[in-house]
Design a protein around this motif. Structure first.
Motif, PDB file in Angstrom:
ATOM      1  N   PHE A  27      -0.671  39.788  -2.466  1.00 33.82           N
ATOM      2  CA  PHE A  27      -1.400  40.646  -3.400  1.00 33.82           C
ATOM      3  C   PHE A  27      -0.765  40.588  -4.778  1.00 33.82           C
ATOM      4  O   PHE A  27      -1.446  40.502  -5.805  1.00 33.82           O
ATOM      5  CB  PHE A  27      -1.372  42.100  -2.928  1.00 33.82           C
ATOM      6  N   LEU A  42      -3.868  31.608  -5.315  1.00 31.21           N
ATOM      7  CA  LEU A  42      -2.988  31.515  -4.157  1.00 31.21           C
ATOM      8  C   LEU A  42      -2.767  30.067  -3.744  1.00 31.21           C
ATOM      9  O   LEU A  42      -2.208  29.803  -2.699  1.00 31.21           O
ATOM     10  CB  LEU A  42      -3.584  32.289  -2.969  1.00 31.21           C
ATOM     11  N   TRP A  50     -13.849  27.585   0.189  1.00 25.97           N
ATOM     12  CA  TRP A  50     -14.196  28.703   1.068  1.00 25.97           C
ATOM     13  C   TRP A  50     -14.601  29.956   0.292  1.00 25.97           C
ATOM     14  O   TRP A  50     -15.643  30.532   0.505  1.00 25.97           O
ATOM     15  CB  TRP A  50     -12.995  28.970   1.970  1.00 25.97           C
ATOM     16  N   ILE A  51     -13.734  30.378  -0.581  1.00 26.47           N
ATOM     17  CA  ILE A  51     -14.037  31.591  -1.339  1.00 26.47           C
ATOM     18  C   ILE A  51     -13.840  31.293  -2.809  1.00 26.47           C
ATOM     19  O   ILE A  51     -12.820  30.737  -3.195  1.00 26.47           O
ATOM     20  CB  ILE A  51     -13.088  32.738  -0.939  1.00 26.47           C
ATOM     21  N   ASP A  52     -14.813  31.687  -3.601  1.00 22.48           N
ATOM     22  CA  ASP A  52     -14.629  31.522  -5.041  1.00 22.48           C
ATOM     23  C   ASP A  52     -15.208  32.735  -5.726  1.00 22.48           C
ATOM     24  O   ASP A  52     -16.378  32.785  -6.063  1.00 22.48           O
ATOM     25  CB  ASP A  52     -15.346  30.256  -5.509  1.00 22.48           C
ATOM     26  N   ILE A  53     -14.386  33.730  -5.902  1.00 25.80           N
ATOM     27  CA  ILE A  53     -14.871  34.945  -6.560  1.00 25.80           C
ATOM     28  C   ILE A  53     -14.743  34.753  -8.037  1.00 25.80           C
ATOM     29  O   ILE A  53     -13.787  34.175  -8.513  1.00 25.80           O
ATOM     30  CB  ILE A  53     -13.990  36.137  -6.138  1.00 25.80           C
ATOM     31  N   TRP A 113     -13.281  22.177   2.243  1.00 26.34           N
ATOM     32  CA  TRP A 113     -14.355  23.135   1.994  1.00 26.34           C
ATOM     33  C   TRP A 113     -13.861  24.130   0.957  1.00 26.34           C
ATOM     34  O   TRP A 113     -12.750  24.621   1.055  1.00 26.34           O
ATOM     35  CB  TRP A 113     -14.602  23.863   3.289  1.00 26.34           C
ATOM     36  N   ARG A 124      -2.325  39.361  -8.289  1.00 27.58           N
ATOM     37  CA  ARG A 124      -2.390  40.230  -9.462  1.00 27.58           C
ATOM     38  C   ARG A 124      -1.716  39.577 -10.661  1.00 27.58           C
ATOM     39  O   ARG A 124      -2.185  39.675 -11.778  1.00 27.58           O
ATOM     40  CB  ARG A 124      -1.741  41.576  -9.150  1.00 27.58           C
TER      41      ARG A 124
END
Lengths: 652, 483, 111
Positions: free
Chosen positions: A192, A201, A72-75, A70, A196
């Motif tokens: 983090f 990740l 999950w997050i795709d900013i 899946w 940056r």
């Protein structure tokens, strides 16, 4: 196919845990719990084995399988986090141990925990632990690594505090949790920084981009590596974050075997090996890692000599052996570290489970002072335990010899610093042999304790003896897969994952190597180191024989002569007391007038000290909350003044 | 003038007045439920109206007093959902039997006030919205007049709240004095074009606005009203305050600080960051050792306000997006926690105490699960919504060169485990339950509990689409200034 | 002659006086809230705070020569009135229960 198998292996223990938790108030029959609890792990093990053999038939380069379930997050800014797992040579190795040794321990527990309340709860929590640990090693990105990491910490908390009506156990669980969360914070901050610097990740992307975009040897590389290592230190109980592991022995023995010997505490080792690219970007960090490992292994070995509780000896031994593994990773000898992880899982689980058989036989007695001359009544336990001791001491032929010696040899080959580490680890090997044989001899040889044994020994059934037997065999043959001057199956297997030097593409298209490969010891050097470790192992065994084999007279004489040394070691170098005093000083320095003078606490130490500090601060705040409206209004105005001052200062 | 954009607000406020009137009707069987039912219908209609307008262009109404952009619409929906949840929690509450009209009507008017804050285009409307929801809340807190603690809560809230409002409005007055306009979008120009940045007037205005809004948001040291008022008010109203007031306060923060005051970012960045750090630390420490759930949740709410302030301090689109997402997550988990407290209070005497929750994992497993999810999510345990929200907030801070603030937030979360996990542990302890009641929880409370708990999981699972939603809403705000 | 100077010439009150008065009123209000124990007097002090803001608003309205400030001030007055009404209602309800008018005695909620 392997990807699907990976999901199945992950899902089965979770399913087992959920099913067992769903029973709620009405306890199911024991058979059902056993079936579900052990069955889920057993099936997971089978699936892992199938995946492993499937992998064996592939070419070395094709053995990495990433399966995405899946997105999950795709900013928009490029941070993508997928629900994905990664099955490669490293993770399958961990998975085999987790499910395999885990299954044996579950089997063992069906009998060991049979008299306890909360039978179902135990298996539910153990299954949950296995699931979390698998998530940790199967994660394909840092987010799920951290999720698994945190869940493993939660599982450990639940299992250490299994006997929740015992305050000692609850306190130990809290202490473990607090220290673990400290590690979690380090890892989150490292993430983090990765976001940056690199904007991603995902493992593949991070390891590809890092050599390119993070300057080798720079401050950022050092920070990321050290922050990750803080997490590793907390989870793997390395100094100075090691104080929770001995207290964790308050949990049931199978828990100590599985979590605090074979799997969870090795998560730190896994982390360093998995992210070795990031570590190699900072040679200073690698040196620190090796140094911490070496210091820990020596310190823990000295403490193990003076412990009287059988499980505590084994706990400190675990801290020490993990120190070996960490030191190896700090030197760049990743395969050696993982090899020792493998053999250690076998013989440490063996030792703990056998200790469980002994404790079971003696109706719950754990103190060495109440044991002795058990080799005739508990023959099976004697042979099993002796095998484990021979393995851990590094006697040739047994598994520990191969893996530990490899680490020591690798240390010697790394220049001057390496020689120092070689010296430390050889000394550690001497102490290891000494304290393990002390344990063996005091339990099984010598004389019966004062007053003799009361009542019948409670002998163990097949469910407990069969897993121990299997582990005994593995502790012997498990080391033969990597032999000095011979074949190196583990190194070859892991080569695609940990071998190779990260490269950086320069502006003109050429490649520069960042990081280094650990130097291999020469033939002669290996002969020297093997001889040395053999010699110290024999020395340790002989010394232990001299002092402990024939009853208590000699050892009591010696310990009477060195009372200070003895108490210093017994109190574990007084780390807890130092932590407590530091916290107390901080509390006093912050002007907390409600705090009483605190005497050094021996047992729970740092965890309770911190707790008391916060409790006092909380109570102080509750007193301020007086209930008077005007006070609140005045506080509002005071706040206004304070904010105004801050604003003025900032605007200057 | 485009009045159709005002529909969500008009529906809700109109329904509020209607509910007040309906409350006057004699209390026959059906009529008893009428005000509450009206409220729920109106709030649902408001959500629908917001959804309908979502795709359209940004609009202003009433001479740019009322802004209807995606930010407004998103917040309108969230606030309406909060209103529905609170009305459901208060359904059949015996205490409000004779005051149904006031109860429902005031809740609706309060929600309308919050909506007004979200849609504020001028400082006048901002102030009006804040006062509308606050004054309604003062009354709601004191509505159980036979309990002295309820009256005390109301009066305390009013007195301290009025002081806070006074400070806020004075700050807004000074802001007007510095810029010559009350229109938010015009202010940013005035503050940048003019040579105002070193002037004491805008700084003084900023100070007082931060204090005034900080009071509403329960930031330290303006938070002292929060534990007492939360404790004394009727529990559904406490739930309303914990969720709605936070949403409205941060909507006000965002409207002001991410839009008009953005030009003065360098001036307020550090003070807000310090405020956030202090709030996180003190809120978390004071929540330890609280024996009562409502008070514990009050202090925990203070700490949560701290985390949200971290997002504000970042001063970026990412920060606003994180704040909006966290408000979503926070609403879900707080509502779930309070639903369990409401349920327990109806069953047991002193149901507010944490001890009263002992063993509900066994006697009421569903409530146990809801409570556990809420506590773990509030603590920031992965992979629940709270963790993702905190990750986004702290990440925005790191991006904005406020890494120390992110570390403070993480440490605060670590401390918070001390009180959240205690509740979980108590709930799952075996042993004799506190009572053996056969009282059945009203279905409305169960619905709120289960839906909130499900929302915690869903908000986490569907993090991506929701984050995009929040990003859209945030983009609409930070229009003209490039930093 | 511009409007501001015109206004000044008509009434002769310099701008800074408005600000000064409003600050003074605000300070008195704050002081009152801190010192007063009678809830009615607390409400009075709160009124002072709000009216201090009003004075500031009107003064600024003159300075900037637009009506925004005055509109704002009218809104504030309405709100202040509503707040006071509710406050008085609450005070009466409390009085009926306790027969005392001292906020320092309302400390059932604490900690």
């Amino acid at each position: 196919m392997i990807g699907t198998l990976g999901w199945i292996v992950l899902g089965l223990p979770l399913l087992g845990a959920l099913v067992l938790m769903a029973f709620g108030a009405k306890e199911p029959p024991k058979r059902v719990t056993q079936l579900v609890g052990c069955g889920s792990i057993g099936l997971a093990f089978l699936a892992t084995v199938v995946a492993f053999f499937s992998m064996l038939s592939e070419h070395a380069e094709e053995r990495t399988h990433v399966s995405r379930l899946w997105e999950w997050i795709d900013i928009g800014q490029g941070l993508k986090v997928d629900l994905a797992i990664r099955i490669d040579q490293l993770s399958i190795m961990m998975m085999l141990v987790i499910t395999g040794v885990g299954f044996l321990i579950h089997l063992y527990s069906t009998e060991y925990m049979a008299h306890e309340d909360g039978y179902r709860r135990f298996f539910a929590e153990m299954n949950f632990f296995v699931f979390s640990m698998l998530l940790l090693v199967e994660a394909a990105n840092f987010v799920f690594l951290i999720v698994g990491w945190a869940l493993v910490g939660l599982a450990s908390y639940l299992l250490i505090g299994f006997y929740y009506d015992r305050p000692v156990a609850v306190a130990a669980a809290k202490k473990a949790f607090v220290i673990n969360v400290l590690g979690d914070i380090g890892m989150v901050i490292a993430c983090f920084l990765l976001v940056r610097e690199l904007g991603t990740l995902d493992y593949d992307q991070v390891f590809a981009l890092a050599p390119q975009f993070i300057p080798a040897g720079g401050g950022v590389a050092l920070s990321i590596a050290l922050l990750l290592f803080v997490g590793a230190m907390a989870k793997s109980a390395q100094a100075p974050l090691h104080t929770w592991l001995p207290d964790a022995m308050e949990g049931p023995t199978p828990v100590s075997a599985l979590i605090h010997a074979a799997t969870m505490v090795t998560a730190g080792v896994y982390l360093v090996v998995r992210t070795h690219v990031l570590f190699e970007l900072s040679p200073l960090a690698m040196n620190i890692v090796a140094g911490v490992g070496a210091f820990t292994l020596l310190m823990a070995a000295t403490i193990a000599i003076a412990q009287v509780d059988i499980k505590r000896v084994l706990a400190w031994s675990t801290v020490s052996q993990i120190g070996y593994m960490i030191m190896a990773t700090g030197l760049g000898a990743y395969a050696s570290g993982m090899f020792h992880f493998l053999t250690h899982a076998f013989f440490k689980a063996l030792l703990f489970l056998t200790a469980g058989i002994i404790i079971h036989a003696l109706h719950g007695e754990q103190s060495l002072d109440k044991m002795g001359a058990l080799r005739k009544p508990l023959r099976f336990a004697y042979f099993a335990f002796a095998t484990g001791c021979l393995a851990i001491a590094g006697v040739p032929g047994f598994s520990g010899f191969f893996s530990k010696d490899e680490i020591i040899s690798m240390a010697a080959a790394q220049g001057t610093y390496g020689w120092v580490l070689f010296g430390v680890s050889t000394l550690g090997a001497f102490l290891t042999a000494f304290y393990m044989f002390r344990l063996l001899l005091r339990v099984f040889h010598g004389t019966e304790p004062e007053g003799g044994y009361h009542g019948e020994f409670h002998m163990s059934g097949a469910a407990m003896t069969v897993p121990v037997a299997i582990l005994t065999v593995l502790s012997i043959i498990g080391g033969w897969i990597q032999v000095p001057f011979g074949w190196k199956k583990v190194t070859d297997w892991l080569e695609p994952v940990v071998g190779g030097i990260p490269q950086k593409v320069n502006a003109d298209g050429t490649l520069t190597a960042v990081g280094h490969v650990a130097a291999e010891p020469s033939h002669n050097l290996e002969v020297i180191t093997i001889s040395a470790s053999l010699a110290v192992a024999l020395l340790g065994i002989l010394l232990a024989w001299y002092i402990f084999a024939n009853g208590p007279e000699r050892r009591l004489r010696i310990s009477a002569r060195h009372p200070h040394l003895r108490s210093f070691l017994e109190d574990a170098w007084r780390f807890d007391e130092v932590y407590d005093e530091t916290v107390v000083l901080a509390g006093r320095a912050s002007g907390d007038g409600l705090r009483d003078h605190v005497e050094p606490k021996v047992v729970i130490g740092a965890g309770r000290g911190v707790q008391e500090l916060f409790s006092d601060m909380a109570r102080f705040m509750h007193q301020i909350q007086s209930g008077l409206v005007r006070t609140y209004a005045v506080a509002l105005m005071a706040g206004l003044a304070a904010v105004a001052v801050i604003f003025i200062l900032v605007s200057r | 003038m485009n009045t159709s954009v005002l529909t969500p607000f008009l529906i809700v406020s109109g329904a509020g007045v209607l509910a007040l009137l309906l409350g006057v009707l004699p209390a026959r069987r059906a009529a008893r439920m009428l005000p509450t039912a009206t409220g729920i219908v109106a709030l649902v209609a408001a959500i629908i109206m917001s959804r309908v307008q979502w795709g359209g262009p940004d609009e202003t109404a009433l001479a740019s007093n009322y802004l209807s952009d995606r930010f407004t619409l998103l917040l309108d929906s969230i606030l309406a959902v909060i209103g529905i949840a609170v009305l459901l929690l208060a359904w059949r509450e015996s205490s409000s039997a004779d005051k149904r009209g006031e109860y429902a009507g005031l809740i609706l008017l309060s929600v309308a006030g919050m909506m007004l804050v979200a849609a504020a285009g001028t400082t006048i409307v901002l102030f009006l919205g804040i006062e509308l929801f606050s004054v309604s809340l003062y009354i709601l807190c004191a509505l159980e007049t036979w309990r002295s603690r309820s009256l005390e809560a109301g009066l305390k809230y009013l007195i301290v709240g009025a002081v806070g409002s006074g400070i806020l409005v004075y700050g807004l007055a000074l802001l007007y004095g510095a810029t010559g306009t009350t229109v938010l979008s015009e202010m940013q120009h005035a503050l940048i074009d003019g040579d105002m940045l070193r002037d004491p007037l805008p700084i003084a205005a900023l100070t007082m606005i931060v204090v005034g809004l900080g009071f509403k948001a329960s930031a330290v040291p303006f938070h002292m009203w929060t534990p007492d008022v939360y404790d004394g008010a009727p529990t559904p109203i406490t739930a309303f305050m914990a969720t709605g007031t936070k949403v409205a306060a941060f909507a006000a923060f965002i409207r002001l600080f991410s839009d008009s005051l953005l030009g003065m970012f360098d001036d307020w960045r550090l003070p807000v960051a310090i405020l956030a750090a202090v709030t996180v630390i003190i809120g978390n420490i004071a929540a330890l050792l609280q024996p009562g759930m409502k008070r514990m949740l009050a202090y925990s709410g203070v700490a949560q306000a701290g985390y949200l302030l971290i997002g504000i301090a970042a001063g970026s689109v990412a920060g606003v997006e994180a704040v909006l997402y966290y408000l979503l997550a926070y609403t879900a988990m707080t509502m779930a926690a309070f639903a369990v407290v409401v349920m327990r209070e109806r069953e047991v005497l002193d149901g507010d105490q944490i001890g009263a929750l002992r063993g509900i994992g066994r006697s009421r497993p569903m409530m146990g699960v809801v409570l556990t999810l809420a506590m773990l999510s509030l603590a920031g345990f992965p992979p629940l919504a709270g963790f993702i929200g905190k990750f986004m907030l702290f990440g925005a801070a790191v991006d904005a060169d406020l890494t120390w603030l992110a570390i403070v937030g993480a440490v605060g979360s670590m401390i918070s485990l001390g009180y959240y996990l205690k509740v979980v542990a108590v709930a799952w302890q075996s042993g004799p339950p506190v009572d053996d009641t056969t009282y059945r929880t009203p279905r409305s409370v169960t619905i709120v509990a289960v839906v909130s708990a499900a929302a915690i999981v869903l908000v986490a699972l569907f993090a991506d689409p929701l984050l995009t939603l929040c990003s859209d809403a945030a983009q609409g705000l930070i229009g003209t200034i490039n930093r | 002659m511009n409007a501001l100077a015109h206004a000044a010439a008509v009434t002769g009150v310099p701008h800074s006086s408005y600000i000064g008065l409003s600050v003074l009123l605000f300070a008195i209000g704050l002081f009152g809230v801190a010192r007063r124990r009678n809830p009615l007097l607390l409400l009075l002090s709160v009124e002072l705070l709000l009216n201090a803001a009003n004075v500031a608003l009107i003064g600024f309205s003159r300075y900037w020569n637009n009506s925004d400030g005055q509109i704002f001030a009218l809104v504030v007055m309405v709100v202040a009135a509503a707040e006071v009404v509710i406050g008085l209602g609450l005070v009466v309800a409390v009085f009926r229960q306790r027969r005392a008018l001292d906020v320092d005695e309302m400390t059932e909620l604490r900690g």
